[in-house]
Structures are given as structure tokens and as C-alpha cells.
Design an enzyme around this catalytic site. Structure first.
Site, PDB file in Angstrom:
ATOM      1  N   LYS A  72       2.497 -13.359  -1.904  1.00  0.00           N
ATOM      2  CA  LYS A  72       2.449 -12.074  -1.195  1.00  0.00           C
ATOM      3  C   LYS A  72       2.655 -12.278   0.297  1.00  0.00           C
ATOM      4  O   LYS A  72       3.384 -11.518   0.949  1.00  0.00           O
ATOM      5  CB  LYS A  72       1.112 -11.387  -1.461  1.00  0.00           C
ATOM      6  N   ARG A  96       5.700  -5.041  11.249  1.00  0.00           N
ATOM      7  CA  ARG A  96       5.754  -4.085  12.358  1.00  0.00           C
ATOM      8  C   ARG A  96       7.100  -4.179  13.081  1.00  0.00           C
ATOM      9  O   ARG A  96       7.728  -3.159  13.385  1.00  0.00           O
ATOM     10  CB  ARG A  96       4.594  -4.338  13.331  1.00  0.00           C
ATOM     11  N   GLU A 152      -9.749  -9.087   7.372  1.00  0.00           N
ATOM     12  CA  GLU A 152      -8.999  -9.824   6.351  1.00  0.00           C
ATOM     13  C   GLU A 152      -9.409 -11.287   6.263  1.00  0.00           C
ATOM     14  O   GLU A 152      -9.024 -11.991   5.323  1.00  0.00           O
ATOM     15  CB  GLU A 152      -7.505  -9.728   6.652  1.00  0.00           C
ATOM     16  N   SER A 167      -8.619   3.100   6.466  1.00  0.00           N
ATOM     17  CA  SER A 167      -7.688   2.031   6.812  1.00  0.00           C
ATOM     18  C   SER A 167      -7.096   2.269   8.192  1.00  0.00           C
ATOM     19  O   SER A 167      -6.618   3.370   8.489  1.00  0.00           O
ATOM     20  CB  SER A 167      -6.555   1.936   5.790  1.00  0.00           C
ATOM     21  N   SER A 168      -7.080   1.222   9.013  1.00  0.00           N
ATOM     22  CA  SER A 168      -6.418   1.308  10.317  1.00  0.00           C
ATOM     23  C   SER A 168      -4.914   1.479  10.163  1.00  0.00           C
ATOM     24  O   SER A 168      -4.237   1.937  11.096  1.00  0.00           O
ATOM     25  CB  SER A 168      -6.707   0.044  11.128  1.00  0.00           C
ATOM     26  N   ARG A 181      -5.716 -13.455  -0.956  1.00  0.00           N
ATOM     27  CA  ARG A 181      -6.860 -14.041  -0.246  1.00  0.00           C
ATOM     28  C   ARG A 181      -7.973 -14.455  -1.213  1.00  0.00           C
ATOM     29  O   ARG A 181      -8.765 -15.345  -0.894  1.00  0.00           O
ATOM     30  CB  ARG A 181      -7.362 -13.085   0.826  1.00  0.00           C
ATOM     31  N   ARG A 206     -12.351  -6.266  -2.750  1.00  0.00           N
ATOM     32  CA  ARG A 206     -12.637  -7.662  -2.411  1.00  0.00           C
ATOM     33  C   ARG A 206     -14.130  -7.976  -2.424  1.00  0.00           C
ATOM     34  O   ARG A 206     -14.510  -9.114  -2.717  1.00  0.00           O
ATOM     35  CB  ARG A 206     -12.032  -8.004  -1.044  1.00  0.00           C
ATOM     36  N   HIS A 256      -8.677  -2.756  -0.463  1.00  0.00           N
ATOM     37  CA  HIS A 256      -7.542  -3.644  -0.209  1.00  0.00           C
ATOM     38  C   HIS A 256      -6.829  -3.969  -1.525  1.00  0.00           C
ATOM     39  O   HIS A 256      -6.865  -3.183  -2.466  1.00  0.00           O
ATOM     40  CB  HIS A 256      -8.014  -4.893   0.533  1.00  0.00           C
TER      41      HIS A 256
END
Length: 454
Positions: free
Chosen positions: A422, A38, A325, A183-184, A397, A356, A352
Site C-alpha cells: 500500500k 498531495r 499514523e 479525519s483531517s 501498519r 486499528r 482508518h
């Protein structure tokens, strides 16, 4: 160590260390991926040079840096005081001669969602593509949004990668209605650049609830910190007037989500893990570990910037809502729990890096566990686990979830530990250091450091 490029992580077999004694570890973790990327986008649009102190250096951040450089930002590494690589200085984008360029998104959702709106603000054609699975990640809402802003997009009607954005150096902006239920990041992508639109941005979401709203809150608070006014007083509506993004010098918080596997090691082994530089006040989703882990029988105490987690006599299952997440780490703990668990509010994880939910059910079941999908999550029941290959699906993850289960189960081989690059290339090294703190009766480690397996 700084990531040198955005290349795909190497694929290696890895035997997860099994521990029979508690860990007792003090550690730091690299910078937040969500905040680093960001800040990089905002720095590329700021009204002057910016500096990111202690940023993340990983595949996702390297891909973002390469993308912004391709659009014309100047990003350089400079010496800093972080444990995991140099600081970054950013000279923002400036107008120039229209050129054609290609952006490699890898599997980074922040790159494939955040950079296309920015590409509308530079002249020329920008083509976006990524890893094979990236072409299956939801992108239709951002592509539709860009068209709604008046940009010309070539996607062959697929609504996914690959696609091209034809930028003219400016975007009118104004009122825009989208469906961000997948997705946000669709909301965050537009908010990050809205102040640079000619008429600002009046964004409205319609449809099912936006998942992971904590990530939108992170975006809003980050924007406010660099002088951008955001009105989010009406639910599902965000208003940003046109204006500058103030140049900034910021220290990036450690990645609290990536701290999760190390904290989980305390829970699994009945030991203690202390994570340094934990912020007192943060917008990161990973701060929820302070709430989640006590529900599983552990204690979690934040004092003086150090979060200390100590495991209990056993792991307790329960109901865990909207873990976002964090869900793969939570699911790994639930697979080792003595009582059943239900995870809800995470249907969006199907879009994702991999699906997942399906991946967790498959891999837990393959090790003898009892797990099943629900409409919006997982149910995991106690069952004796055994060794075997834990596939990662190129998902960082999933790799760390396998490492957690391996702490309590002999013979767990994580198929591609390299995919942790990643967001945390240092994971195998940090995990090896954690393992070495679990001394046996003679004071020696009771498990080997991570090793490659055939």
C-alpha cells in the site's frame, strides 16, 4: 520498483525474523505517500507541466495516478536518480468533452477524499468505489461538503462509497462549513483544490477537534510552496483566494512514518539504525520519532541529514499523545516494554484502513499480551508474549507492527505481509537487509531472511 497498477496486494504468509543480536543498519526509505499524493493532485491542477522527483511508487500512489489519468491528466514515468523508481512528469487537466469514468480508491484515504472535489472541476460523471473495507471508512463529511458546494452527488443516502460526482467543469466555492472531526483529510481535500474554485474557498470546521492537524499543516505548507495563499490565522478556519497553482519541480521527502519500523528495530534489539536523507525541517508526522523513541529508552540524533537511533538496555513504556499514523509502531514497542504504556488522542484510528485500535488489542492479546481499548486510545501492560498468527486486516501498519514484535518473539507469522505494498512494496526486501546486519558470535546473521510459510 515502480508499482505497475493499483491492484490489491497479494496475500502470503510470512514468518517474522527473530533476532537475538543487535542490528547495525544504514538505509534509505521510499518517498512520502502523503507528500507524493498531495503533489500529484496539485500538479493535475497547476498552470503548467510539473515534475516529481523521487516520488513514492506504491499501491496508494498508483491508485492516485490512475484516478488523475482518468480525469484527464497526463502522467508519465521518466528516468530519475531515486533508489526506488522513476520520476514522474504531469501535464495538468484540461477541459474536454464530458465523459463517464470510474475511480478505484482501493483503501487509499487520499484518493477517496482528495479526488472527489477535483472531479467537480471536470465535466462528466465520476463514480468512486474501492476495496470492501473502504465502504466502511468515514466519507459523509466530504460528500456533504461537495453538496454544499453545489455539486450533485449520488450516494443512495449512505454517505459512503460507492458514490458519483456529476461535474460541470467549474465549482463556485466560497464559504463552506464542515465537520472534519472524523479525519483531517476532509480539510486537506478541500484546501488542495480551493484556489481553482471560482470564488476561492472560505472553509470552517465545527465539531470536535480535527485529528492529525499536522497533516493539515502539511497541506497548507505544500500549497504555499506552489504559490497558493492560505490564511489559517483563525483557528478552524482556512481562506484561499482564487488563483493559479504554479507549476513546480519538486523532490519528495522520504516517508518518515514508514521509517518507523526500521528505527523500532534498533530499539527492540538494542542496536543502531541510520536513516539517510532525513530532512532538517519537515511537516511530516514521522519526524516525531526523534521525540518518541528517546522516551522509550533510545537515543535519536540527527546530523548531516542522517537520523541515527540506538536502542537502550530495555524498552520503557510511558504516555504517548496524538501519535496518529505512528500508533501501530508505538503500540508494538509498548507490547515489548518493561513498564505500562498509555496511548491517547487516537480515537480516529478506528476509521482508518481497519479499526486499528480494536485490531491492535486483538493481535497483541492473541500473542499473550495485555492490551485494552480506551475511549481515545490504548493501554498496554507488560506481559510475556508467545508466537502465533498476527493478522493484518489488509492494513500495512498492522503488518509492520507484527514484524516488529517478531524481532523479539519466536514464531510470529504475519498473515499478509503483501499489504505493505500500500505504501512500501519494498518492505520485505528492506527488512531482510536489516535482519542480515544482526550478526551472531560468528559474524553470520542470527536469523533467516523473511520466508513464506504454509
Amino acid at each position: 520498483m515502480a508499482a505497475s497498477s493499483g491492484g490489491a496486494p497479494s496475500r502470503t504468509g510470512w514468518r517474522a525474523p527473530r533476532l537475538t543480536h543487535p542490528v547495525d543498519a544504514d538505509l534509505s526509505v521510499p518517498g512520502s505517500k502523503s507528500l507524493t499524493n498531495r503533489y500529484l493532485v496539485l500538479a493535475a491542477l497547476a498552470d503548467g507541466p510539473c515534475r516529481l522527483r523521487r516520488p513514492l511508487h506504491s499501491r496508494d500512489s498508483a491508485l492516485m495516478i490512475d484516478a488523475l489519468r482518468g480525469l484527464g491528466a497526463v502522467i508519465e514515468e521518466v528516468p530519475g536518480d531515486g533508489d526506488f523508481g522513476p520520476d514522474l512528469t504531469v501535464i495538468p487537466l484540461r477541459g474536454g468533452t464530458p465523459v463517464s469514468r470510474t475511480v478505484d480508491c482501493g483503501l487509499a484515504g487520499t484518493v477517496m477524499r482528495f479526488v472527489p472535489p477535483l472531479a467537480g472541476l471536470v465535466s462528466g460523471t465520476t463514480t468512486f468505489d474501492g476495496d470492501p473495507h473502504a465502504r466502511r471508512r468515514p466519507m459523509g463529511s466530504i460528500i456533504d461538503a461537495l453538496r454544499g458546494l453545489g455539486l450533485r452527488i449520488d450516494d443512495g443516502g449512505a454517505g459512503s462509497l460507492p458514490f458519483s460526482v456529476h461535474g460541470e467543469g467549474h465549482v463556485r466555492g466560497g464559504r463552506l462549513v464542515i465537520d472534519a472531526s472524523a479525519s483531517s483529510q476532509f480539510v486537506s481535500a478541500l484546501l488542495l483544490v480551493g484556489a481553482r474554485f471560482t470564488d476561492g474557498l472560505h472553509l470552517e470546521h465545527v465539531g470536535k477537534p480535527v485529528p492529525s492537524l499536522d497533516h493539515v499543516r502539511m497541506t497548507v505548507e505544500t500549497l504555499r510552496a506552489v504559490g497558493v495563499a492560505v490564511d489559517d490565522s483563525v483557528p478552524n478556519t482556512w481562506r484561499i483566494p482564487p488563483g493559479p497553482i504554479t507549476a513546480f519541480d519538486v523532490a519528495v521527502e522520504p516517508d518518515l512514518s514508514n521509517a518507523g519500523p526500521f528505527l523500532a528495530a534498533a530499539v527492540v534489539t538494542g542496536g543502531t539504525v541510520r536513516v539517510r536523507n532525513w530532512p532538517e525541517d519537515t511537516t511530516q508526522v514521522g519526524d516525531a520519532w526523534r521525540r518518541i523513541l528517546p522516551l522509550m529508552g533510545a537515543t535519536a540524533v540527527l546530523d548531516g541529514g542522517v537520523l541515527t537511533v540506538t536502542g537502550g538496555a530495555s524498552i520503557t513504556g510511558g504516555t504517548f499523545a496524538d501519535t496518529s499514523e505512528l500508533a501501530p509502531t508505538v503500540a508494538a514497542l509498548c507490547a515489548l516494554a518493561t513498564t505500562p504504556s498509555t496511548l491517547t488522542g487516537i480515537a480516529h484510528l478506528r476509521g482508518h484502513e481497519t479499526d486499528r485500535l480494536a485490531a491492535l488489542v486483538t493481535e497483541i492479546t492473541n500473542l499473550g499480551g495485555d492490551a485494552e481499548e480506551t475511549v481515545d486510545g490504548l493501554v498496554i501492560r507488560p506481559a510475556p508474549l508467545h508466537g502465533g498468527v498476527f493478522s493484518t486486516y489488509d492494513d500495512h501498519r498492522m503488518a509492520t507492527a507484527g514484524a516488529i514484535i517478531g524481532l523479539a518473539v519466536d514464531g510470529v507469522d504475519v498473515e499478509n505481509i503483501g499489504t505493505t505494498a500500500k505504501t512500501m512494496p519494498e518492505f520485505p526486501e528492506l527488512w531482510a537487509g536489516l535482519v542480515r546486519t544482526a550478526g551472531g558470535p560468528d559474524g553470520a546473521p542470527d536469523a533467516p531472511a523473511p520466508r513464506a510459510t504454509a
